[in-house]
Design a protein around this motif. Structure first.
Motif, mmCIF file in Angstrom:
data_model
loop_
_atom_site.group_PDB
_atom_site.id
_atom_site.type_symbol
_atom_site.label_atom_id
_atom_site.label_comp_id
_atom_site.label_asym_id
_atom_site.label_seq_id
_atom_site.Cartn_x
_atom_site.Cartn_y
_atom_site.Cartn_z
ATOM 1 N N ILE A 74 5.663 10.208 -6.302
ATOM 2 C CA ILE A 74 6.890 10.286 -5.505
ATOM 3 C C ILE A 74 7.901 9.298 -6.079
ATOM 4 C CG2 ILE A 74 7.865 9.807 -3.217
ATOM 5 C CD1 ILE A 74 5.004 10.598 -2.118
ATOM 6 N N ASP A 75 7.411 8.105 -6.389
ATOM 7 C CA ASP A 75 8.261 7.078 -6.995
ATOM 8 C C ASP A 75 8.285 7.352 -8.503
ATOM 9 O OD1 ASP A 75 9.525 4.787 -7.813
ATOM 10 O OD2 ASP A 75 7.874 3.426 -7.303
ATOM 11 N N LYS A 76 9.216 8.242 -8.885
ATOM 12 C CA LYS A 76 9.252 8.715 -10.285
ATOM 13 C C LYS A 76 9.481 7.553 -11.250
ATOM 14 C CE LYS A 76 9.084 13.208 -9.420
ATOM 15 N NZ LYS A 76 7.861 13.953 -9.654
ATOM 16 N N ASN A 77 8.717 7.556 -12.317
ATOM 17 C CA ASN A 77 8.785 6.507 -13.334
ATOM 18 C C ASN A 77 8.542 5.111 -12.759
ATOM 19 O OD1 ASN A 77 9.453 8.411 -15.365
ATOM 20 N ND2 ASN A 77 11.565 8.384 -14.631
ATOM 21 N N ALA A 78 7.942 5.080 -11.576
ATOM 22 C CA ALA A 78 7.580 3.805 -10.928
ATOM 23 C C ALA A 78 8.776 2.871 -10.759
ATOM 24 C CB ALA A 78 6.458 3.127 -11.715
ATOM 25 N N VAL A 79 9.940 3.441 -10.611
ATOM 26 C CA VAL A 79 11.160 2.618 -10.558
ATOM 27 C C VAL A 79 11.089 1.594 -9.419
ATOM 28 C CG1 VAL A 79 13.656 2.671 -10.170
ATOM 29 C CG2 VAL A 79 12.570 4.432 -11.597
ATOM 30 N N ASP A 80 10.758 2.103 -8.227
ATOM 31 C CA ASP A 80 10.730 1.224 -7.061
ATOM 32 C C ASP A 80 9.580 0.218 -7.173
ATOM 33 O OD1 ASP A 80 11.652 0.568 -4.355
ATOM 34 O OD2 ASP A 80 9.672 1.291 -3.743
ATOM 35 N N ILE A 88 8.139 -0.976 -9.868
ATOM 36 C CA ILE A 88 8.422 -2.021 -10.862
ATOM 37 C C ILE A 88 9.485 -2.995 -10.340
ATOM 38 C CG2 ILE A 88 9.381 -2.442 -13.168
ATOM 39 C CD1 ILE A 88 7.917 0.209 -13.989
ATOM 40 N N ALA A 89 10.437 -2.426 -9.601
ATOM 41 C CA ALA A 89 11.479 -3.302 -9.048
ATOM 42 C C ALA A 89 10.860 -4.359 -8.135
ATOM 43 C CB ALA A 89 12.507 -2.478 -8.286
ATOM 44 N N HIS A 90 9.795 -3.984 -7.437
ATOM 45 C CA HIS A 90 9.184 -4.939 -6.512
ATOM 46 C C HIS A 90 8.110 -5.818 -7.142
ATOM 47 C CE1 HIS A 90 11.095 -2.485 -3.371
ATOM 48 N NE2 HIS A 90 11.130 -3.630 -2.743
ATOM 49 N N TYR A 91 7.387 -5.236 -8.084
ATOM 50 C CA TYR A 91 6.236 -5.992 -8.592
ATOM 51 C C TYR A 91 6.302 -6.220 -10.104
ATOM 52 C CZ TYR A 91 4.783 -4.455 -4.004
ATOM 53 O OH TYR A 91 4.754 -4.206 -2.663
ATOM 54 N N GLY A 92 7.450 -5.958 -10.673
ATOM 55 C CA GLY A 92 7.561 -6.000 -12.132
ATOM 56 C C GLY A 92 7.616 -7.394 -12.722
ATOM 57 N N ALA A 93 7.991 -8.387 -11.893
ATOM 58 C CA ALA A 93 8.094 -9.740 -12.437
ATOM 59 C C ALA A 93 6.716 -10.159 -12.927
ATOM 60 C CB ALA A 93 8.585 -10.694 -11.362
ATOM 61 N N GLU A 94 6.676 -10.782 -14.094
ATOM 62 C CA GLU A 94 5.370 -11.079 -14.689
ATOM 63 C C GLU A 94 4.531 -12.006 -13.819
ATOM 64 O OE1 GLU A 94 5.342 -12.180 -18.751
ATOM 65 O OE2 GLU A 94 6.514 -10.421 -19.316
ATOM 66 N N VAL A 95 5.191 -13.023 -13.328
ATOM 67 C CA VAL A 95 4.470 -13.943 -12.454
ATOM 68 C C VAL A 95 5.115 -13.882 -11.079
ATOM 69 C CG1 VAL A 95 3.712 -16.321 -12.123
ATOM 70 C CG2 VAL A 95 4.159 -15.441 -14.435
ATOM 71 N N THR A 96 4.316 -13.596 -10.064
ATOM 72 C CA THR A 96 4.869 -13.626 -8.717
ATOM 73 C C THR A 96 4.984 -15.079 -8.281
ATOM 74 O OG1 THR A 96 3.579 -11.657 -8.370
ATOM 75 C CG2 THR A 96 4.630 -12.605 -6.424
ATOM 76 N N PRO A 97 6.202 -15.540 -8.005
ATOM 77 C CA PRO A 97 6.310 -16.957 -7.624
ATOM 78 C C PRO A 97 5.597 -17.214 -6.306
ATOM 79 C CG PRO A 97 8.415 -15.819 -7.350
ATOM 80 C CD PRO A 97 7.456 -14.827 -7.927
ATOM 81 N N ALA A 118 0.843 -1.207 0.000
ATOM 82 C CA ALA A 118 0.000 0.000 0.000
ATOM 83 C C ALA A 118 0.872 1.249 0.000
ATOM 84 C CB ALA A 118 -0.927 -0.014 1.206
ATOM 85 N N VAL A 119 1.960 1.214 0.753
ATOM 86 C CA VAL A 119 2.859 2.368 0.798
ATOM 87 C C VAL A 119 3.552 2.546 -0.559
ATOM 88 C CG1 VAL A 119 4.893 3.379 1.909
ATOM 89 C CG2 VAL A 119 3.203 2.138 3.287
ATOM 90 N N ARG A 120 4.004 1.447 -1.113
ATOM 91 C CA ARG A 120 4.684 1.538 -2.421
ATOM 92 C C ARG A 120 3.713 2.037 -3.493
ATOM 93 N NH1 ARG A 120 7.265 -3.943 -1.298
ATOM 94 N NH2 ARG A 120 9.197 -3.383 -0.242
ATOM 95 N N THR A 121 2.496 1.541 -3.432
ATOM 96 C CA THR A 121 1.508 1.961 -4.426
ATOM 97 C C THR A 121 1.180 3.443 -4.273
ATOM 98 O OG1 THR A 121 0.567 -0.233 -4.179
ATOM 99 C CG2 THR A 121 -0.725 1.353 -5.447
#
Lengths: 222, 782
Positions: free
Chosen positions: B550-556, B558-567, B540-543
């Motif tokens: 604040i998280d410009k270009n969603a860098v952070d 995407i780093a956390h949730y960018g993987a296509e499939v969450t294992p 929720a905080v990251r979102t």
């Protein structure tokens, strides 16, 4: 000042007592430990070159407050006119990294520690190589450290003071006489104008030769 | 104002050590001895600096502490007394008592305690009472500086205190201290000027001084070496002219105190003085952000930052048990888990009625700071525990908390000021929590005014408008958020909220809490106190940071949730693997998961005796036969530890019973700082169900005896790695024999032999961890 891009893993595994081929799980952990170690390490060294004089008190490092005592160092430096006094360290952040790894998992702590020891050896080699480029016409001995043979560990204080290791590297001595950060090595390299005979090396002067677990297995620690 | 601080610029002296070497001091010699033995030459150097234009000369006392001077045969008082007189004789306008690093590193990396460091500095400061100011220079360890500054505040008679630290080209000191951490911490502690000296030349220091000027409102000191040393000769080559012109850059940046370090001479100082004649003071108006730090990490509160709430015994039986057993490793585990999950700051609450909270606060803060750089929030209602924690905290922490009651403000805020912390103000007072946003806003204002009147910065006051449970006070939810918004916008303060309370008594708590968190962030919440291990909270905080730009270009994000499939997390229980197999394969999380499911059907002690221990025995036997090696044995032990942790948690929640086949005290002996071997022994013993009282490393004889007495431990294990520390082992055993005749000792470590163990009076020698377990079984006959 020196970049060490990777840990010598075979040495590291050996230091932690793994004498078989590491399995996939061990290799995964190795990746993590190596990555964290390399990002924490700030490899540095400092050295001082000084003429030496062989006296009855020991080998006097001229112009410094340091006298190298014991028969083994005198024999080791036989034929040398001067010495390089060397100190290398991986920095205090490595101690923190080892503690952090150990707090998470004992095996990770053990592996990070062993890898850091391997990396320290690599730093010694790299520093020595870099330093010797300044002395292309001289012949070096191998590195001899306080604690080897009968060169007392108690010399560390004078050794570090002579090098200004506290100011230059942040290396200090604990009340118990240990170098801090722990991944620190001090060593003497003799320099001679003439080629040197191959001296006794390694186990022959090691104080642990009677009890060494490596020797018991017929291998060497280095 | 002190006349010293009144000048447009202040010129300090230049190098002393290198000047003495030029006069014949040997490398590794003791410069401080010259104060007594060759005073005329010392005075001559001081005088040369005064004649060159220095306003301040530093006494020749850089290493003049009881540890470094022990071998000289002279007391600190004698040497410093002489040094101050020599400096005075030079006719210098001001004499600074010069104090360098102690020369031994503080715990946890070294073995020197904070209190001993403080006392060493106290002795120096008292001996230098006749100086005009106190200077700490060439410092690397922020904790050591803190000890020195606190001693100078307590014993320096109000003299100005200057601190300069030595930075490397990476912008950090040898111990990793950053410029921002130094500035935040030392300005908080109330020193008079800060800056840099030694290690680098003026050119390399430019970015570091630039950064420092952004982080402090204090006068900035620059005292560089005369360039970088020649790699072969170690000598310095900057000419006075070049040095002087480089120093102009710093004056233009806004530095106002200048001097020289290694390799500089009176000519260099004259060049600086000449340069300043044509230079006007550059006024700086830095805006220092709200921020907290450890020595190595600064967290700027310019966006929502997560405070992890898990180091807190409230409602957690397993945590309470850990506190009672002084199980610091458990607390460290909680710290690491939260940091990995995304905590920016960790709340530390170790209060429990049955324990010594002050001691526990110190142990916990020290231990957590020994493994992580994440800043801490000290959470206690006990003023003594708070002050003890603040004293040894390395950096600038948050104090949680003060409230609007007079008594609370009188008790807490002076400590916040003294130690330079930030503080959480709770919007409640003797009348309780006001129902309305207005009421809470008024208390926030009151706390702020009191803090400002004590000299605490506005940016260091964080307000907690208090979350009430939605189930009981539904109408109050929006009042809290309104108050957050007003405190943020009208008072300009950072806000804190513990959000979990919102959902108490409701179904689907996570759903409620997560949505409230998002609402609060939108209302202006900066510091949510949450359980970061609950992924939806952290998410929720990251979102929010993504959506609020604040998280410009969603860098952070995407780093956390960018993987296509969450294992999906592995579910080993279905695979049919046995606990024994998981342990033997070293699979920790699988072993834990299997144990958890087994606990539904099988008695905990049955799991220990029939599954865990046989698996370890099997691994031990393989190890003894040389089929597996130490790392694989440890790997199995580590997996067993995962299983054991589940059993402990289960027992602490379901019964008063605990697993204890016998109590064993373990320590790495005095003077030795290697504890990996000891830790391996510990984990194996714990796996076999022994209660291990781990005293750590470098343990004084007396502490081993005290613990053995306290627990009436039948077995004590001592470890030493170095030949130089073997006498400590012998000393410890001797004292144990005297005071604890009932206990037996087992010793181990790389340099030990069975013969030596016998010689020093140990009952057993163990060649490895496995053998220690065998010995324990024999001693406890189990």
């Amino acid at each position: 000042m020196i970049s060490l891009p990777a840990v010598d893993r075979s040495q590291g595994f050996r230091y932690m007592g793994l004498h078989s081929k590491p399995d996939a799980q061990m290799l995964r952990l190795a990746d993590i430990c190596e990555k964290r170690l390399l990002s924490a390490a700030l490899p540095r060294y400092t050295y001082q070159v000084c003429p030496i004089e062989f006296t009855t008190q020991g080998v006097v490092c001229t112009g410094t407050a340091l006298t190298l005592t014991g028969d083994d160092i005198a024999a080791h430096l036989h034929g040398c006119g001067r010495v390089i006094l060397l100190c290398v360290t991986l920095s205090a952040a490595v101690d923190t990294a080892i503690r952090a790894a150990a707090a998470q998992d004992v095996l990770a702590g053990m592996m990070t520690d062993a890898f850091a020891s391997a990396l320290t050896e690599q730093l010694c080699d790299a520093a020595e190589q870099e330093i010797l480029t300044h002395f292309p016409d001289e012949f070096p001995t191998w590195r001899f450290s306080p604690g080897y043979g009968d060169l007392p560990l108690a010399l560390q204080g004078d050794f570090l003071r002579t090098l200004g290791a506290e100011k230059r590297l942040g290396v200090t001595l604990s009340a118990g006489g240990l170098c801090i950060p722990t991944k620190t090595v001090t060593a003497v390299i003799g320099l001679s104008g003439m080629p040197l005979p191959k001296g006794k090396k390694g186990c022959a002067v090691c104080r642990l030769q009677a009890t060494c677990p490596y020797r018991a297995k017929g291998v060497h620690c280095k | 104002m002190n006349p010293l601080m009144d000048r447009q610029f202040l010129v300090l002296d230049g190098g002393m050590g290198t000047m003495l070497q030029a006069k014949g001091l040997q490398l590794g010699g003791v410069p401080e001895l010259w104060n007594l033995e060759r005073p005329a030459e010392i005075i001559e150097i001081h005088r040369a600096y005064v004649q060159a234009g220095a306003d301040v000369v530093y006494t020749n006392t850089f290493g003049c502490n009881r540890l470094k001077m022990a071998r000289t045969g002279h007391s600190v008082e004698q040497l410093i007394g002489a040094a101050v007189r020599n400096a005075r004789s030079s006719g210098a306008p001001f004499v600074a008592l010069d104090i360098g690093p102690i020369g031994q590193m503080l715990e946890p990396t070294g073995t020197l305690s904070f209190d001993e460091a403080y006392d060493i500095f106290r002795e120096q400061i008292e001996a230098g009472n006749d100086a005009d100011l106190i200077v700490f220079e060439t410092m690397s360890d922020l904790l050591e500086v803190r000890a020195g500054v606190l001693a100078a505040k307590d014993f320096g008679g109000g003299k100005p205190i200057f601190v300069t630290m030595s930075f490397e080209e990476n912008g950090r000191t040898f111990t990793g201290c950053s410029v921002s951490s130094m500035a935040l911490t030392l300005e908080g502690l109330g020193v008079d000027a800060i800056g840099v000296n030694c290690s680098l030349g003026p050119e390399e220091l430019v970015p570091i001084v630039e950064e420092l000027c952004r982080w402090t409102t204090l006068p900035v000191i620059v005292k560089p070496n005369a360039g970088l040393p020649d790699p072969v000769t170690n000598s310095y080559h900057f000419t006075p002219e070049k040095f002087g012109s480089c120093m102009r850059t710093f004056a233009e940046m806004g530095a106002v105190i200048f001097g020289g370090c290694c390799g500089t001479t009176p000519a260099h100082i004259r060049a600086v003085r000449d340069m300043l004649r044509t230079q006007t003071r550059t006024e700086r108006h830095p805006v220092i952000p709200a921020a907290v730090c450890s020595a190595n990490q600064t967290v700027i509160i310019d966006q929502p930052r997560i405070i992890g709430e898990r180091i807190n015994p409230t409602g957690k039986k397993r945590f309470k048990q850990a506190l009672i057993e002084h199980d610091i490793d458990y607390i460290l585990g909680q710290a690491i888990q939260q940091i990995e999950a995304g905590a920016d700051i960790l709340d530390v609450n170790v209060g429990l009625p049955d324990i010594d909270e002050t001691e526990m606060m110190v142990s916990a803060v020290r231990a957590i700071q020994s493994i992580t750089d994440t800043p801490l929030q000290l959470d206690t209602t006990d003023a003594r525990a708070l002050e003890a924690g603040l004293r040894i905290y390395n950096g600038k922490p948050i104090v949680n908390s003060v409230n609007g009651e007079e008594e609370s403000m009188q008790k807490v805020l002076p400590l916040v000021k003294k130690y330079g912390a930030a503080v959480v103000g709770l919007t409640l007072d003797k009348n309780g929590i006001p129902k309305t946003a207005e009421g809470r806003f008024a208390i926030a204002e009151r706390i702020l005014q009191r803090a400002l009147s004590l000299g605490i910065r506005r940016e260091d006051v964080f307000i907690d408008c208090l979350t009430l449970t939605a189930s009981a006070e539904q109408a109050g939810v929006m009042e809290t958020l309104k108050a957050v918004s007003r405190v943020k916008n009208e008072l300009g303060l950072r806000t804190v909220l513990g959000v979990s309370n919102i959902s108490f008594g409701l179904p689907s708590r996570e759903l409620v809490t997560r949505n409230f968190l998002t609402m609060a962030l939108y209302a202006g919440l900066d510091l949510p106190i949450i359980n970061p291990n609950t992924e939806s909270m952290t998410a929720a905080v990251r979102t929010y940071k993504l959506l609020a730009n604040i998280d410009k270009n969603a860098v952070d994000f995407i780093a956390h949730y960018g993987a296509e499939v969450t294992p999906a997390p592995a579910k080993p229980t279905a695979s049919g693997m046995t606990l024994g197999a998981a342990i033997s394969a070293g699979l920790k999380s699988e072993a834990a998961a299997l144990t958890k499911s087994m606990l539904n059907e099988i008695e905990p002690m049955v799991i220990v005796n029939e599954h865990l221990i046989p698996a370890l025995d099997a691994a031990g036997a393989e190890f003894e036969k040389g089929k597996i090696f130490l790392p694989q044995l440890i790997s199995a032990a580590s997996a067993a530890q995962g299983a054991f942790e589940e059993i402990k948690t289960f027992l602490s929640e379901h019964s008063t019973e605990s697993v204890n086949r016998g109590t064993i005290v373990l320590a790495t002996v005095k003077g030795d700082i290697h504890d990996i071997g000891k830790n391996i022994v510990k984990i194996l013993l714990e796996n076999y169900g022994y209660q291990v009282i781990d005293l750590g490393k470098d343990v004084p004889y007396e502490d081993v005896v005290t613990a053995t007495e306290r627990y009436h431990a039948p077995l004590v294990g001592l470890s030493a790695l170095m030949t130089t520390t073997l006498p400590s082992m012998e000393g410890t055993i001797r004292l144990l024999r005297e005071r604890c005749p009932w206990c037996q000792t087992v010793v181990g470590g790389a340099v030990l032999t069975p013969d030596y163990a016998e010689k020093i009076g140990a009952d057993y020698y163990a060649k490895d961890a496995k053998e220690t377990v065998d010995i324990a079984k024999r001693v406890f006959q189990n």
